[in-house]
Design a protein around this motif. Structure first.
Motif, PDB file in Angstrom:
ATOM      1  N   THR A 307       0.815  -1.217   0.000  1.00  0.00           N
ATOM      2  CA  THR A 307       0.000   0.000   0.000  1.00  0.00           C
ATOM      3  C   THR A 307       0.846   1.264   0.000  1.00  0.00           C
ATOM      4  O   THR A 307       0.306   2.364   0.198  1.00  0.00           O
ATOM      5  CB  THR A 307      -0.930   0.028   1.231  1.00  0.00           C
ATOM      6  N   ASN A 308       2.134   1.114  -0.224  1.00  0.00           N
ATOM      7  CA  ASN A 308       3.035   2.271  -0.245  1.00  0.00           C
ATOM      8  C   ASN A 308       2.929   3.060   1.063  1.00  0.00           C
ATOM      9  O   ASN A 308       2.761   4.280   1.071  1.00  0.00           O
ATOM     10  CB  ASN A 308       2.725   3.181  -1.449  1.00  0.00           C
ATOM     11  N   SER A 309       3.010   2.330   2.174  1.00  0.00           N
ATOM     12  CA  SER A 309       2.980   2.907   3.520  1.00  0.00           C
ATOM     13  C   SER A 309       1.676   3.647   3.800  1.00  0.00           C
ATOM     14  O   SER A 309       1.673   4.787   4.286  1.00  0.00           O
ATOM     15  CB  SER A 309       4.180   3.840   3.747  1.00  0.00           C
ATOM     16  N   GLU A 310       0.549   3.003   3.484  1.00  0.00           N
ATOM     17  CA  GLU A 310      -0.745   3.583   3.850  1.00  0.00           C
ATOM     18  C   GLU A 310      -0.701   3.880   5.351  1.00  0.00           C
ATOM     19  O   GLU A 310      -0.316   3.024   6.145  1.00  0.00           O
ATOM     20  CB  GLU A 310      -1.865   2.588   3.524  1.00  0.00           C
ATOM     21  N   PRO A 311      -1.056   5.107   5.768  1.00  0.00           N
ATOM     22  CA  PRO A 311      -0.788   5.538   7.148  1.00  0.00           C
ATOM     23  C   PRO A 311      -1.338   4.626   8.242  1.00  0.00           C
ATOM     24  O   PRO A 311      -0.645   4.356   9.225  1.00  0.00           O
ATOM     25  CB  PRO A 311      -1.431   6.926   7.202  1.00  0.00           C
ATOM     26  N   LEU A 312      -2.577   4.156   8.116  1.00  0.00           N
ATOM     27  CA  LEU A 312      -3.140   3.325   9.178  1.00  0.00           C
ATOM     28  C   LEU A 312      -2.461   1.967   9.256  1.00  0.00           C
ATOM     29  O   LEU A 312      -2.203   1.444  10.348  1.00  0.00           O
ATOM     30  CB  LEU A 312      -4.643   3.155   8.953  1.00  0.00           C
ATOM     31  N   ILE A 313      -2.157   1.386   8.097  1.00  0.00           N
ATOM     32  CA  ILE A 313      -1.480   0.086   8.088  1.00  0.00           C
ATOM     33  C   ILE A 313      -0.039   0.245   8.558  1.00  0.00           C
ATOM     34  O   ILE A 313       0.466  -0.561   9.352  1.00  0.00           O
ATOM     35  CB  ILE A 313      -1.536  -0.541   6.682  1.00  0.00           C
ATOM     36  N   ARG A 338       7.547   7.484  10.453  1.00  0.00           N
ATOM     37  CA  ARG A 338       7.762   8.793   9.840  1.00  0.00           C
ATOM     38  C   ARG A 338       7.095   8.846   8.471  1.00  0.00           C
ATOM     39  O   ARG A 338       6.557   9.888   8.064  1.00  0.00           O
ATOM     40  CB  ARG A 338       9.251   9.112   9.743  1.00  0.00           C
ATOM     41  N   ALA A 339       7.141   7.738   7.739  1.00  0.00           N
ATOM     42  CA  ALA A 339       6.434   7.687   6.448  1.00  0.00           C
ATOM     43  C   ALA A 339       4.931   7.824   6.652  1.00  0.00           C
ATOM     44  O   ALA A 339       4.240   8.484   5.877  1.00  0.00           O
ATOM     45  CB  ALA A 339       6.764   6.379   5.729  1.00  0.00           C
ATOM     46  N   ALA A 340       4.429   7.212   7.730  1.00  0.00           N
ATOM     47  CA  ALA A 340       2.983   7.272   8.013  1.00  0.00           C
ATOM     48  C   ALA A 340       2.541   8.704   8.307  1.00  0.00           C
ATOM     49  O   ALA A 340       1.553   9.189   7.746  1.00  0.00           O
ATOM     50  CB  ALA A 340       2.632   6.356   9.177  1.00  0.00           C
ATOM     51  N   VAL A 341       3.261   9.402   9.195  1.00  0.00           N
ATOM     52  CA  VAL A 341       2.858  10.768   9.531  1.00  0.00           C
ATOM     53  C   VAL A 341       3.188  11.731   8.397  1.00  0.00           C
ATOM     54  O   VAL A 341       2.581  12.808   8.296  1.00  0.00           O
ATOM     55  CB  VAL A 341       3.506  11.240  10.849  1.00  0.00           C
ATOM     56  N   GLY A 342       4.133  11.343   7.535  1.00  0.00           N
ATOM     57  CA  GLY A 342       4.418  12.165   6.366  1.00  0.00           C
ATOM     58  C   GLY A 342       3.237  12.198   5.410  1.00  0.00           C
ATOM     59  O   GLY A 342       2.976  13.214   4.759  1.00  0.00           O
TER      60      GLY A 342
END
Length: 431
Positions: A307-313, A338-342
């Motif tokens: 999912t390309n670092s989907e924030p919730l996952i 950091r990728a999630a919050v980005g």
């Protein structure tokens, strides 16, 4: 839930564009509430109750509701709410003055009658204003469905469900009863819209099969997640081996702490599609929440990558990495979070987990900054101010994180002042 958010974004995008809005600027937000409702409350956000998803049978029914709510946004109805209130208030004040005048000349009964009649007239004025807005949103929604090439059959079907609810609970369909309702009568709405929808070129267009399949998945997942397991297992029996039924039972088993059955069901889903990120997320979630974080890493890592670092996952994966209590996993956890919050700064859970990583690595200043991010989103403005100040004092002057700590401090102060002002007004209000 990442899958549900993706589904709502996908089915609403063509409607948002048809309404002349930008999909990235409109939020579709699901609320855990069993009542059948949807609303807008300022800005460009549509709130949908989980009870509405449960009551709907098709994706097109949900799209009909979203289209209607977009009509409220484009019509500026929330901003115009004060107009209706002002008119009603004016009638109330005038009736109170007239009643007071009657009372002063000794006509007590007449004074009471005048004031009661005024209150009734004021209520009627406001509700008439509200029903006009609802009718306007109905026809705006019909326009957006047409522009998006979506049949209005789903919209009519859902209004039919509301009509059945009215009959079931004994609401009168007379105009007199309808006078006191904020919405036009469902029967009248169906009659008014049917002619519009049936003339539309999209009326006979088949439903989008992909949307319907995804709807059945997210509805089953939602039922499995929030309903009593016994009810879920009754509605989705073992004989049903479809994807929605497997989804629902997996969550029901997980709720009942029947871990082996939940994992077995998750594996049946993965057997159907090994690269479905949401099936992988399900398996990882069951493992993690059952106290097996190390085993959860592989499915959650794959789900995050797919999912390309989907924030919730990604947040769930970062949590799993931390839960292993293996410090060698902290570097990856920091990168993932950091990728999630980005991608989504409005994720308090991810900020909390990121703060845990920073604290474990001795980076106290960034741990406090992460806490400030989380606290301001949770409405803990006093704590956010103190955390932001502590972060600012420990960060390099002029660095991006130092600037961010100042921004959060100013934001928290402004929100705290607004909160205090609202509290003062409530304390000063009569009654």
């Amino acid at each position: 839930d990442a899958e549900t958010e993706a589904f709502l974004d996908e089915i609403s995008a063509p409607l948002i564009e048809a309404a002349g809005l930008q999909p990235d600027n409109v939020d579709i937000i699901l609320i855990n509430d069993p009542s059948i409702n949807a609303f807008v409350a300022g800005g460009q956000a549509v709130y949908i109750h989980s009870g509405l998803i449960d009551a709907a049978d098709t994706a097109e029914e949900v799209q009909g509701v979203i289209a209607h709510e977009l009509g409220h946004i484009t019509g500026g109805h929330i901003l115009r709410y004060g107009e209706g209130m002002a008119s009603a208030t004016k009638i109330t004040v005038l009736s109170l003055l007239a009643g007071l005048g009657a009372a002063l000349v000794g006509a007590g009964d007449a004074a009471m009658g005048i004031m009661m009649a005024g209150q009734q007239a004021a209520m009627g004025k406001f509700l008439s204003f509200s029903r006009t807005q609802e009718s306007s949103a109905d026809f705006a929604g019909a326009e957006y469905l047409s522009k998006a090439g979506i049949s209005g059959q789903g919209s009519l079907d859902f209004f039919g469900k509301l009509l059945n609810q009215e009959y079931r609970y004994g609401y009168s369909q007379s105009d007199e009863a309808g006078f006191y309702r904020t919405h036009p009568l469902s029967g009248d709405r169906i009659s008014a819209l049917r002619g519009v929808y049936e003339k539309d070129p999209a009326w006979q267009r088949p439903a989008n099969a992909r949307n319907q399949a995804n709807f059945e998945r997210v509805k089953a997942k939602l039922i499995g997640y929030i309903s009593k397991p016994s009810a879920t297992l009754r509605d989705y029996p073992e004989t049903d081996q479809t994807i929605p039924a497997l989804y629902a039972r997996a969550y029901a088993y997980h709720q009942n702490a029947r871990v082996d059955l939940a994992l077995e069901t998750a594996d049946k889903l993965l057997a159907k599609d090994p690269d479905d990120p949401y099936f992988l997320e399900l398996k990882g979630q069951v493992l993690l929440e059952s106290g097996r974080p190390r085993e959860s890493l592989e499915p959650l890592r794959r789900a995050t990558d797919l999912t390309n670092s989907e924030p919730l996952i990604a947040s769930l994966f970062g949590h799993a990495l931390i839960a292993t209590e293996d410090k060698s996993n902290y570097e990856e956890a920091e990168r993932v979070l950091r990728a999630a919050v980005g991608r989504d700064r409005r994720n308090p859970f991810a900020w909390y987990q990121l703060g845990v990583v920073y604290a474990a690595r001795g980076d106290t200043a960034r741990a406090r900054l992460a806490s400030a991010e989380q606290q301001v989103m949770n409405g803990e403005y006093g704590l956010a101010i103190r955390s932001a100040q502590a972060a600012e004092s420990g960060l390099d002057h002029g660095s991006p994180d130092w600037i961010r700590s100042q921004d959060i401090g100013m934001q928290a102060r402004a929100l705290l002042e607004r909160q205090c002002e609202m509290q003062r007004k409530r304390n000063c209000a009569p009654g």
